[in-house]
Design a protein around this motif. Structure first.
Motif, PDB file in Angstrom:
ATOM      1  N   HIS A   1       0.739   4.988 -19.962  1.00 46.96           N
ATOM      2  CA  HIS A   1      -0.465   5.787 -20.199  1.00 46.96           C
ATOM      3  C   HIS A   1      -1.659   5.142 -19.495  1.00 46.96           C
ATOM      4  CE1 HIS A   1       2.185   7.120 -23.422  1.00 46.96           C
ATOM      5  NE2 HIS A   1       1.387   8.151 -23.640  1.00 46.96           N
ATOM      6  N   ARG A   2      -2.448   5.972 -18.847  1.00 46.75           N
ATOM      7  CA  ARG A   2      -3.740   5.557 -18.285  1.00 46.75           C
ATOM      8  C   ARG A   2      -4.821   6.404 -18.942  1.00 46.75           C
ATOM      9  NH1 ARG A   2       0.054   5.533 -14.377  1.00 46.75           N
ATOM     10  NH2 ARG A   2       0.299   3.642 -13.098  1.00 46.75           N
ATOM     11  N   MET A   3      -5.835   5.747 -19.495  1.00 48.15           N
ATOM     12  CA  MET A   3      -6.849   6.452 -20.259  1.00 48.15           C
ATOM     13  C   MET A   3      -8.221   5.896 -19.902  1.00 48.15           C
ATOM     14  SD  MET A   3      -4.831   6.321 -23.947  1.00 48.15           S
ATOM     15  CE  MET A   3      -5.751   7.627 -24.756  1.00 48.15           C
ATOM     16  N   ALA A   4      -9.253   6.695 -20.152  1.00 51.73           N
ATOM     17  CA  ALA A   4     -10.621   6.222 -19.998  1.00 51.73           C
ATOM     18  C   ALA A   4     -10.946   5.243 -21.116  1.00 51.73           C
ATOM     19  CB  ALA A   4     -11.594   7.402 -20.030  1.00 51.73           C
ATOM     20  N   LEU A   5     -11.928   4.377 -20.883  1.00 52.17           N
ATOM     21  CA  LEU A   5     -12.351   3.439 -21.923  1.00 52.17           C
ATOM     22  C   LEU A   5     -12.793   4.179 -23.185  1.00 52.17           C
ATOM     23  CD1 LEU A   5     -13.043   0.511 -22.800  1.00 52.17           C
ATOM     24  CD2 LEU A   5     -15.321   0.875 -21.806  1.00 52.17           C
ATOM     25  N   SER A   6     -13.419   5.323 -23.014  1.00 50.88           N
ATOM     26  CA  SER A   6     -13.875   6.096 -24.170  1.00 50.88           C
ATOM     27  C   SER A   6     -12.725   6.575 -25.046  1.00 50.88           C
ATOM     28  CB  SER A   6     -14.693   7.309 -23.704  1.00 50.88           C
ATOM     29  OG  SER A   6     -13.912   8.148 -22.859  1.00 50.88           O
ATOM     30  N   GLU A   7     -11.500   6.583 -24.491  1.00 49.56           N
ATOM     31  CA  GLU A   7     -10.322   7.011 -25.243  1.00 49.56           C
ATOM     32  C   GLU A   7      -9.579   5.833 -25.876  1.00 49.56           C
ATOM     33  OE1 GLU A   7      -8.500  10.744 -22.950  1.00 49.56           O
ATOM     34  OE2 GLU A   7      -8.810   9.016 -21.605  1.00 49.56           O
ATOM     35  N   ALA A   8     -10.171   4.656 -25.814  1.00 52.45           N
ATOM     36  CA  ALA A   8      -9.479   3.462 -26.288  1.00 52.45           C
ATOM     37  C   ALA A   8      -9.027   3.545 -27.748  1.00 52.45           C
ATOM     38  CB  ALA A   8     -10.358   2.227 -26.067  1.00 52.45           C
ATOM     39  N   PRO A   9      -9.832   4.063 -28.680  1.00 53.14           N
ATOM     40  CA  PRO A   9      -9.324   4.153 -30.061  1.00 53.14           C
ATOM     41  C   PRO A   9      -8.040   4.962 -30.166  1.00 53.14           C
ATOM     42  CG  PRO A   9     -11.696   4.422 -30.041  1.00 53.14           C
ATOM     43  CD  PRO A   9     -11.260   4.429 -28.608  1.00 53.14           C
ATOM     44  N   GLU A  10      -7.953   6.047 -29.405  1.00 50.40           N
ATOM     45  CA  GLU A  10      -6.726   6.842 -29.399  1.00 50.40           C
ATOM     46  C   GLU A  10      -5.597   6.062 -28.738  1.00 50.40           C
ATOM     47  OE1 GLU A  10      -3.966   9.906 -29.897  1.00 50.40           O
ATOM     48  OE2 GLU A  10      -5.858   9.443 -30.891  1.00 50.40           O
ATOM     49  N   GLY A  11      -5.933   5.269 -27.716  1.00 48.99           N
ATOM     50  CA  GLY A  11      -4.928   4.430 -27.069  1.00 48.99           C
ATOM     51  C   GLY A  11      -4.313   3.436 -28.033  1.00 48.99           C
ATOM     52  N   TYR A  12      -5.140   2.817 -28.854  1.00 41.18           N
ATOM     53  CA  TYR A  12      -4.620   1.895 -29.867  1.00 41.18           C
ATOM     54  C   TYR A  12      -3.714   2.622 -30.851  1.00 41.18           C
ATOM     55  CZ  TYR A  12      -7.099  -2.500 -28.979  1.00 41.18           C
ATOM     56  OH  TYR A  12      -7.513  -3.696 -28.441  1.00 41.18           O
ATOM     57  N   LYS A  13      -4.136   3.790 -31.272  1.00 41.82           N
ATOM     58  CA  LYS A  13      -3.369   4.528 -32.285  1.00 41.82           C
ATOM     59  C   LYS A  13      -1.992   4.922 -31.759  1.00 41.82           C
ATOM     60  CE  LYS A  13      -3.540   8.564 -35.338  1.00 41.82           C
ATOM     61  NZ  LYS A  13      -2.910   7.800 -36.436  1.00 41.82           N
ATOM     62  N   ILE A  14      -1.941   5.448 -30.534  1.00 47.89           N
ATOM     63  CA  ILE A  14      -0.643   5.889 -30.024  1.00 47.89           C
ATOM     64  C   ILE A  14       0.257   4.699 -29.706  1.00 47.89           C
ATOM     65  CG2 ILE A  14      -1.558   8.079 -29.167  1.00 47.89           C
ATOM     66  CD1 ILE A  14      -1.401   6.915 -26.328  1.00 47.89           C
ATOM     67  N   PHE A  15      -0.325   3.598 -29.241  1.00 48.24           N
ATOM     68  CA  PHE A  15       0.479   2.399 -28.975  1.00 48.24           C
ATOM     69  C   PHE A  15       1.050   1.860 -30.284  1.00 48.24           C
ATOM     70  CE2 PHE A  15       0.404  -2.069 -26.849  1.00 48.24           C
ATOM     71  CZ  PHE A  15       1.745  -1.953 -26.533  1.00 48.24           C
ATOM     72  N   HIS A  16       0.263   1.915 -31.327  1.00 46.98           N
ATOM     73  CA  HIS A  16       0.699   1.431 -32.635  1.00 46.98           C
ATOM     74  C   HIS A  16       1.759   2.325 -33.261  1.00 46.98           C
ATOM     75  CE1 HIS A  16       0.342   0.935 -37.056  1.00 46.98           C
ATOM     76  NE2 HIS A  16       0.128  -0.336 -36.772  1.00 46.98           N
ATOM     77  N   ASP A  17       1.570   3.633 -33.135  1.00 48.00           N
ATOM     78  CA  ASP A  17       2.412   4.590 -33.873  1.00 48.00           C
ATOM     79  C   ASP A  17       3.619   5.095 -33.101  1.00 48.00           C
ATOM     80  OD1 ASP A  17       0.541   4.325 -35.873  1.00 48.00           O
ATOM     81  OD2 ASP A  17      -0.445   6.257 -35.489  1.00 48.00           O
ATOM     82  N   HIS A  18       3.629   4.948 -31.773  1.00 50.49           N
ATOM     83  CA  HIS A  18       4.688   5.558 -30.961  1.00 50.49           C
ATOM     84  C   HIS A  18       5.226   4.544 -29.944  1.00 50.49           C
ATOM     85  CE1 HIS A  18       3.584   9.451 -32.677  1.00 50.49           C
ATOM     86  NE2 HIS A  18       2.324   9.169 -32.398  1.00 50.49           N
ATOM     87  N   GLN A  19       5.784   3.455 -30.443  1.00 45.52           N
ATOM     88  CA  GLN A  19       6.171   2.379 -29.542  1.00 45.52           C
ATOM     89  C   GLN A  19       7.412   2.691 -28.725  1.00 45.52           C
ATOM     90  OE1 GLN A  19       5.875  -1.649 -31.064  1.00 45.52           O
ATOM     91  NE2 GLN A  19       4.394  -1.018 -32.597  1.00 45.52           N
TER      92      GLN A  19
ATOM     93  N   GLY B   1       0.238  -6.002 -26.853  1.00 44.06           N
ATOM     94  CA  GLY B   1       0.923  -5.962 -28.137  1.00 44.06           C
ATOM     95  C   GLY B   1       0.273  -6.874 -29.158  1.00 44.06           C
ATOM     96  N   SER B   2      -0.265  -8.007 -28.716  1.00 47.79           N
ATOM     97  CA  SER B   2      -0.930  -8.895 -29.663  1.00 47.79           C
ATOM     98  C   SER B   2      -2.274  -8.332 -30.120  1.00 47.79           C
ATOM     99  CB  SER B   2      -1.104 -10.301 -29.067  1.00 47.79           C
ATOM    100  OG  SER B   2      -1.805 -10.258 -27.850  1.00 47.79           O
ATOM    101  N   ASP B   3      -2.857  -7.389 -29.367  1.00 48.70           N
ATOM    102  CA  ASP B   3      -4.042  -6.686 -29.861  1.00 48.70           C
ATOM    103  C   ASP B   3      -3.715  -5.891 -31.125  1.00 48.70           C
ATOM    104  OD1 ASP B   3      -5.902  -7.507 -27.928  1.00 48.70           O
ATOM    105  OD2 ASP B   3      -5.314  -5.921 -26.543  1.00 48.70           O
ATOM    106  N   LEU B   4      -2.476  -5.458 -31.229  1.00 48.26           N
ATOM    107  CA  LEU B   4      -2.089  -4.702 -32.423  1.00 48.26           C
ATOM    108  C   LEU B   4      -2.092  -5.573 -33.668  1.00 48.26           C
ATOM    109  CD1 LEU B   4       0.787  -2.420 -31.054  1.00 48.26           C
ATOM    110  CD2 LEU B   4      -1.663  -1.929 -31.260  1.00 48.26           C
ATOM    111  N   HIS B   5      -1.934  -6.897 -33.507  1.00 43.85           N
ATOM    112  CA  HIS B   5      -2.068  -7.783 -34.664  1.00 43.85           C
ATOM    113  C   HIS B   5      -3.508  -7.769 -35.186  1.00 43.85           C
ATOM    114  CE1 HIS B   5       1.906  -8.969 -33.679  1.00 43.85           C
ATOM    115  NE2 HIS B   5       1.607  -9.882 -32.765  1.00 43.85           N
ATOM    116  N   LEU B   6      -4.469  -7.671 -34.270  1.00 40.56           N
ATOM    117  CA  LEU B   6      -5.868  -7.518 -34.674  1.00 40.56           C
ATOM    118  C   LEU B   6      -6.081  -6.166 -35.338  1.00 40.56           C
ATOM    119  CD1 LEU B   6      -7.625  -8.837 -31.431  1.00 40.56           C
ATOM    120  CD2 LEU B   6      -7.117 -10.140 -33.496  1.00 40.56           C
ATOM    121  N   TYR B   7      -5.504  -5.153 -34.728  1.00 39.57           N
ATOM    122  CA  TYR B   7      -5.621  -3.774 -35.231  1.00 39.57           C
ATOM    123  C   TYR B   7      -5.056  -3.661 -36.648  1.00 39.57           C
ATOM    124  CZ  TYR B   7      -5.298   1.386 -34.800  1.00 39.57           C
ATOM    125  OH  TYR B   7      -5.426   2.758 -34.960  1.00 39.57           O
ATOM    126  N   ASP B   8      -3.990  -4.384 -36.912  1.00 36.50           N
ATOM    127  CA  ASP B   8      -3.356  -4.358 -38.234  1.00 36.50           C
ATOM    128  C   ASP B   8      -3.991  -5.334 -39.219  1.00 36.50           C
ATOM    129  OD1 ASP B   8      -1.495  -2.359 -37.730  1.00 36.50           O
ATOM    130  OD2 ASP B   8       0.005  -3.743 -36.949  1.00 36.50           O
TER     131      ASP B   8
END
Length: 396
Positions: free
Chosen positions: A361-379, A39-46
């Protein structure tokens, strides 16, 4: 290697970067098998945390296999380890007191001035969390260099899945320390603001420490449902007035201990929160601090307030009068992860603490940008995203 890199607000990318190398005799190189978005990664993301630079590798919750060691590392090739997000030398004044997140030596000297200017003194180094905390490359990558590897990582016995122990890197010790800082006594009523990953571990920890009642406060239904599964009573702040509800639930006394697990991006259409948002949007403020204000106002006289939540800058409208007049105690800080690892690993192995419920959610590293987006937008739906670099290796 491939790694997730920061390039600005809401702009993270998987890039090809240089492989990490042994730079110090106490270093180790870890091949990452699991890494999570915090969740604190989202502070970086924002874009809320200062001193980020384009190309910085993100991620501070990770574990993996040791593939290379410096001559003074105590790790051995092939061992599976969980790595604390706090980097500590193990021998300075603060490490001697088990205050690992206050280590004097882990934050490189050329970065210490940044934190000293903002906070009076530099904090410890952290993985993947700005140059203010050392500028260390993070673990949302295929490989990572781990400084002071003779102090931080804990070796995981064979046969234990990554999912059961990954959160020893940060959020489980953070939730446990928060409950410990709340000085919970048998029979206490504890209120927890925020049912994100840390808040949910606060709920578990509070019950394990003897709380009779835990009241979990949030507005995401699924997160409140998870808190209820551990026995918490729940409050949806969009459906009831939190202070009034807490007073009613505690006979007008207030909770014995209050834990703020929300931090600088508090939600809600409250007058103070809206004003904070305006100040953030106009660059006249940094943090939205509704939850810690509310915790102080709601806590009983003589009670304790614990604040594991991340805050970044100066705040106003802080209820200092209420804090003083009510005789409250506030304890906070980054987590001294290394101090808690042995006991929490034992609790997991004994079945006293469950962590796997959190992973949505479990995702590949290559899907990380999408992982950030869904974590941010669909909490409500996304409670924890775990990235698996090995899935990319298999696909390749």
């Amino acid at each position: 290697m491939r790694a997730l890199t920061w390039h600005g607000k809401h702009d993270v990318r998987v890039d090809t970067v240089d492989d990490p190398e042994i730079l110090n005799p106490r270093d180790a190189i870890i091949k990452v098998t699991s890494t999570a978005i915090c969740g604190s990664d989202l502070h970086l993301y924002d874009g809320y945390i200062p001193t980020m630079q384009a190309g910085d590798i993100l991620g501070h919750e990770f574990m993996g296999e040791v593939v290379e060691t410096g001559p003074k590392s105590t790790l051995k090739k092939g061992q599976r380890v969980v790595v604390p997000f706090t980097i500590a030398c193990g021998s300075c004044y603060h490490c001697g007191k088990h205050q690992y997140s206050a280590c004097d030596n882990a934050n490189p000297a050329d970065n210490q001035d940044i934190a000293q200017t903002l906070y009076g003194q530099p904090m410890s180094g952290l993985f993947g969390y700005s140059h203010m905390t050392g500028g260390y490359a993070g673990g949302q990558a295929e490989y990572v260099r781990v400084p002071f590897s003779d102090v931080g990582p804990i070796v995981i016995p064979d046969g234990i899945d990554d999912d059961k122990v990954l959160f020893l890197s940060d959020i489980l010790p953070t939730g446990w320390q928060a409950a410990e800082f709340a000085q919970i006594e048998p029979g206490d009523t504890v209120a927890v603001w925020g049912c994100g990953p840390v808040g949910l571990f606060c709920v578990q920890s509070a019950f394990l420490m003897g709380a009779e009642r835990v009241i979990a406060i949030d507005h995401f239904p699924r997160r409140l449902e998870l808190a209820a599964k551990f026995g918490a009573e729940t409050l949806n702040f969009e459906e009831s007035k939190t202070y009034e509800a807490l007073m009613q639930m505690t006979g007008g006394i207030g909770p014995d201990a209050c834990i703020d697990a929300v931090g600088l991006e508090a939600h809600g259409l409250f007058v103070d929160n809206v004003w904070d948002q305006i100040k953030v949007s106009t660059f006249t403020g940094t943090d939205r601090t509704h939850s810690i204000r509310q915790a102080i106002i709601a806590c009983r006289k003589g009670g304790r307030v614990s604040m594991p939540a991340v805050y970044g800058g100066f705040v106003d409208k802080f209820p200092l009068g209420a804090f003083m007049e009510k005789g409250l105690t506030l304890k906070t800080g980054q987590t001294h992860v290394q101090h808690y690892l042995p006991g929490l690993l034992a609790a997991i192995m004994e079945g006293k603490i469950d962590t796997t419920f959190l992973i949505s959610h479990r995702m590949a590293l290559s899907e990380a940008p999408e992982g950030y987006k869904i974590f941010h937008d669909h909490q409500n739906d996304v409670t924890k995203v775990v990235l698996k670099p090995g899935l990319d290796r298999v696909a390749a």
